[in-house]
Design an enzyme around this catalytic site. Sequence first.
Site, PDB file in Angstrom:
ATOM      1  N   SER A  42       0.682  -1.151   0.048  1.00 34.26           N
ATOM      2  CA  SER A  42      -0.068   0.037  -0.072  1.00 34.26           C
ATOM      3  C   SER A  42       0.812   1.435  -0.004  1.00 34.26           C
ATOM      4  O   SER A  42       0.346   2.386  -0.371  1.00 34.26           O
ATOM      5  CB  SER A  42      -0.921  -0.069   1.180  1.00 34.26           C
ATOM      6  OG  SER A  42      -0.065   0.036   2.496  1.00 34.26           O
ATOM      7  N   ASP A 339      -4.691   7.347   7.813  1.00 32.92           N
ATOM      8  CA  ASP A 339      -5.421   6.496   8.756  1.00 32.92           C
ATOM      9  C   ASP A 339      -4.572   5.749   9.719  1.00 32.92           C
ATOM     10  O   ASP A 339      -3.702   6.156   9.983  1.00 32.92           O
ATOM     11  CB  ASP A 339      -6.004   5.648   7.794  1.00 32.92           C
ATOM     12  CG  ASP A 339      -5.196   4.632   6.976  1.00 32.92           C
ATOM     13  OD1 ASP A 339      -4.179   4.549   7.361  1.00 32.92           O
ATOM     14  OD2 ASP A 339      -5.541   4.019   5.872  1.00 32.92           O
ATOM     15  N   HIS A 342      -1.436   4.713   7.502  1.00 36.88           N
ATOM     16  CA  HIS A 342      -0.756   5.118   6.229  1.00 36.88           C
ATOM     17  C   HIS A 342      -0.585   6.658   6.396  1.00 36.88           C
ATOM     18  O   HIS A 342      -1.327   7.173   6.879  1.00 36.88           O
ATOM     19  CB  HIS A 342      -1.463   5.005   5.096  1.00 36.88           C
ATOM     20  CG  HIS A 342      -1.690   3.312   4.585  1.00 36.88           C
ATOM     21  ND1 HIS A 342      -3.067   2.806   5.072  1.00 36.88           N
ATOM     22  CD2 HIS A 342      -0.960   2.510   4.350  1.00 36.88           C
ATOM     23  CE1 HIS A 342      -2.852   1.425   4.741  1.00 36.88           C
ATOM     24  NE2 HIS A 342      -1.782   1.414   4.109  1.00 36.88           N
TER      25      HIS A 342
END
Length: 366
Positions: A42, A339, A342
């Site tokens: 990610s 979040d 991240h």
Amino acid sequence: MEHKNTVIFTLLFSLAMTLITLPSPTNATSPSVSALFAFGDSTVDSGMNNVLTPLVRCDHPPYGRDLPGHVPTGRYSNGKIATDFMASNLGLKDLLPAYLDPKLTDFDLLTGVSFASGASGLDDLTLKLSHAFSMGKQLEYFDEGVERMKRTVGEKNGSEIVENALFVISVGTNDLILNLYEFPVTERKTQFTSTDQYSEFLLQRLGSFIEALYRRGARRFMVAGLPPIGCLPLQQTVGGIIDLRPQRVCVTQQNIDSETYNSKLQALLSSLQTTLLPGSKLAYFDIYSPIMDMFNNPAKYGFVETDEGCCGTGKVELGPLCTRLSPTCPDAAKYLFWDAVHPTEAAFFAIADFALKTVLRYLVAS
Ligand SMILES: *[C@@H]1O[C@H](CO)[C@@H](O)[C@H](O)[C@H]1NC(C)=O
């Protein structure tokens, strides 16, 4: 003591890396990077997961709220990610698209894409849990992409693009989180006697992946280490529950594990460079140091919050749990994390900027 040694080793190694990676004094050579190709998880995914299970997706608001047009592209942040800033710095384009972006044209492909998939990892067991695109699958897509480029610009030009491209690889965090940290009993915990041993298993697989790209003509690699995993908001939350601790603090052991992994990664890269991959340039992409610096000196970056993410409570929400119904902080630029795992666009900018000042110029020089 063990920790101290690791820190000293890391410092010495970073110094050594800095000395051999000083930018060349001549600025006459114009940057010659043809394209940027990203692989991993990610941290460098720009929308590959939009076709996968909702569990690993973030192509919904409030993700992407600070991107042009406020589009949730599938980037795991409020805005741009590090590879976007790098592509922009290299004069390629402002946003590095995902390979599976339905709007991607043959022309877009020539200057690079991301094959990375959120929740991916080096260990097959990570993929068994997350169902993201494995590193092997990402490589298959790369092969397909190279064929497409060769159809567009011819065999020779296609090979030249690969040879002059920058390959950014960022992976590993999910392997440690899913196989060692989050669950009390796992197959890997039984199989490996220490985190060190598991890290070596992961790095062996990473080395094979780099070699596979080299065999396909890749020559310039920028390989990210691990962030301070113990400081990720989610890890602070889980650590607090396990230790029955009310205050949020970084999980020290997990940060030590990240540092050890990073030292071993740097050793792997220098050995690959000297013995296995002649004519290549491999650089360690240190994300640990800039993130730690943001933790320790938030004001320097304009941050007011580093322990909790901007989305929801900031303690656990990510992916499908961070939704348009979640309350969010008004200004994500004041947060290190978007979040529970991240970084914000502001933090990604600082990470890319650190890379630019340390290794990017070395990789770009012809
Ligand atoms: C390959 O690149 C050269 C130089 O940019 C260009 O002139 C040529 O048309 C390209 N070949 C093909 C088949 O597109």
